[in-house]
Design a protein around this motif. Sequence first.
Motif, mmCIF file in Angstrom:
data_model
loop_
_atom_site.group_PDB
_atom_site.id
_atom_site.type_symbol
_atom_site.label_atom_id
_atom_site.label_comp_id
_atom_site.label_asym_id
_atom_site.label_seq_id
_atom_site.Cartn_x
_atom_site.Cartn_y
_atom_site.Cartn_z
ATOM 1 N N GLN A 129 10.995 -7.617 29.768
ATOM 2 C CA GLN A 129 10.986 -9.051 29.523
ATOM 3 C C GLN A 129 11.946 -9.396 28.401
ATOM 4 O O GLN A 129 12.265 -8.550 27.561
ATOM 5 N N THR A 130 12.399 -10.620 28.409
ATOM 6 C CA THR A 130 13.390 -11.049 27.429
ATOM 7 C C THR A 130 13.106 -12.478 26.996
ATOM 8 O O THR A 130 12.451 -13.242 27.713
ATOM 9 N N ARG A 131 13.600 -12.817 25.807
ATOM 10 C CA ARG A 131 13.521 -14.185 25.305
ATOM 11 C C ARG A 131 14.943 -14.667 25.037
ATOM 12 O O ARG A 131 15.662 -14.074 24.237
ATOM 13 N N GLU A 132 15.327 -15.696 25.726
ATOM 14 C CA GLU A 132 16.690 -16.215 25.649
ATOM 15 C C GLU A 132 16.873 -17.085 24.408
ATOM 16 O O GLU A 132 16.186 -18.090 24.232
ATOM 17 N N LEU A 133 17.812 -16.706 23.558
ATOM 18 C CA LEU A 133 18.121 -17.486 22.369
ATOM 19 C C LEU A 133 19.063 -18.634 22.697
ATOM 20 O O LEU A 133 18.874 -19.761 22.246
ATOM 21 N N CYS A 134 20.098 -18.306 23.472
ATOM 22 C CA CYS A 134 21.112 -19.318 23.771
ATOM 23 C C CYS A 134 21.897 -18.891 25.003
ATOM 24 O O CYS A 134 22.153 -17.699 25.203
ATOM 25 N N VAL A 135 22.270 -19.852 25.829
ATOM 26 C CA VAL A 135 23.112 -19.592 26.984
ATOM 27 C C VAL A 135 24.168 -20.687 27.058
ATOM 28 O O VAL A 135 23.904 -21.850 26.724
ATOM 29 N N GLU A 136 25.359 -20.304 27.458
ATOM 30 C CA GLU A 136 26.463 -21.245 27.581
ATOM 31 C C GLU A 136 27.090 -21.104 28.974
ATOM 32 O O GLU A 136 27.464 -19.993 29.356
ATOM 33 N N PRO A 137 27.236 -22.169 29.723
ATOM 34 C CA PRO A 137 26.778 -23.520 29.392
ATOM 35 C C PRO A 137 25.252 -23.635 29.420
ATOM 36 O O PRO A 137 24.595 -22.800 30.043
ATOM 37 N N PRO A 138 24.706 -24.629 28.753
ATOM 38 C CA PRO A 138 23.252 -24.798 28.729
ATOM 39 C C PRO A 138 22.668 -24.882 30.135
ATOM 40 O O PRO A 138 23.265 -25.479 31.026
ATOM 41 N N GLU A 139 21.529 -24.244 30.316
ATOM 42 C CA GLU A 139 20.800 -24.231 31.590
ATOM 43 C C GLU A 139 21.475 -23.393 32.672
ATOM 44 O O GLU A 139 21.039 -23.403 33.826
ATOM 45 N N ALA A 140 22.533 -22.639 32.322
ATOM 46 C CA ALA A 140 23.175 -21.778 33.312
ATOM 47 C C ALA A 140 22.236 -20.650 33.729
ATOM 48 O O ALA A 140 21.412 -20.188 32.938
ATOM 49 N N ASP A 141 22.366 -20.191 34.990
ATOM 50 C CA ASP A 141 21.545 -19.078 35.453
ATOM 51 C C ASP A 141 22.343 -17.783 35.332
ATOM 52 O O ASP A 141 23.466 -17.763 34.809
ATOM 53 N N PHE A 142 21.781 -16.677 35.849
ATOM 54 C CA PHE A 142 22.443 -15.390 35.701
ATOM 55 C C PHE A 142 23.783 -15.317 36.422
ATOM 56 O O PHE A 142 24.632 -14.509 36.072
ATOM 57 N N GLY A 143 23.984 -16.161 37.403
ATOM 58 C CA GLY A 143 25.230 -16.115 38.146
ATOM 59 C C GLY A 143 26.312 -17.023 37.624
ATOM 60 O O GLY A 143 27.441 -16.980 38.116
ATOM 61 N N SER A 144 26.001 -17.848 36.601
ATOM 62 C CA SER A 144 26.980 -18.848 36.170
ATOM 63 C C SER A 144 27.215 -18.909 34.664
ATOM 64 O O SER A 144 28.068 -19.678 34.224
ATOM 65 N N PHE A 145 26.492 -18.136 33.868
ATOM 66 C CA PHE A 145 26.701 -18.239 32.424
ATOM 67 C C PHE A 145 28.056 -17.658 32.014
ATOM 68 O O PHE A 145 28.587 -16.750 32.650
#
Length: 222
Positions: free
Chosen positions: A40-56
Amino acid sequence: MAPDVHSAPASGMVARASAIAFVGELGRIAAVPWKNEGGQTRELCVEPPEADFGSFVWRASVADVGADGAFSTFAGIDRTIVLLEGGGFTMHSEGRQVHDLARAFVPYPFAGEQAITVQLHGAPTLDFNLMVRREYAEGRVVVVAQQHARSLPRHSVLVYVAQGAASLSDEYGLQQPLRRGEFARLREDPAVPLPDLVCTPGSVVLVVCILRTTDKDLSCKR
């Protein structure tokens, strides 16, 4: 799931040119299963916001590893892992050991396509993870432990306090204190000066640097 964050700095009025976009706290972020459901993981930040595993473009997170198993694979992704606490583990690929993640706060980069299995040294492990889609950017994790005030590395986008406490201060004198497990997302705007960082004695801070492929200067130096 998006992290539980709030605008910064919390200690005063936010200037229009503030380099700090928001701050967050690891303990307030819900854990979600790995892509392969092996942890399991806790996401701190992703760019762009709300991107999924296929688009970050890039993604920073903290993972809990409590048992031996396999990492998810990510085509086209460069990864960096940093042991935060716990016994650590050995990393194996194609039947051989490729790394021993036994020392805390030492970044280890590897390709996301690499099939990795891990074997714990004993105690469960907490680790920091950076993923960067190499088609669009380059990234690295810089470890800062100096007590005195210092400038952040160029292209800094995220500051995470792994141990102790620290404070960010901008050119307007605004202060943003950060404790262990707290982080600050910085604006990716070259027109906005980065804040200075001050660490308390014994503290360790992880700084994520991201270089977009459109940048002319493909270096991330202190």
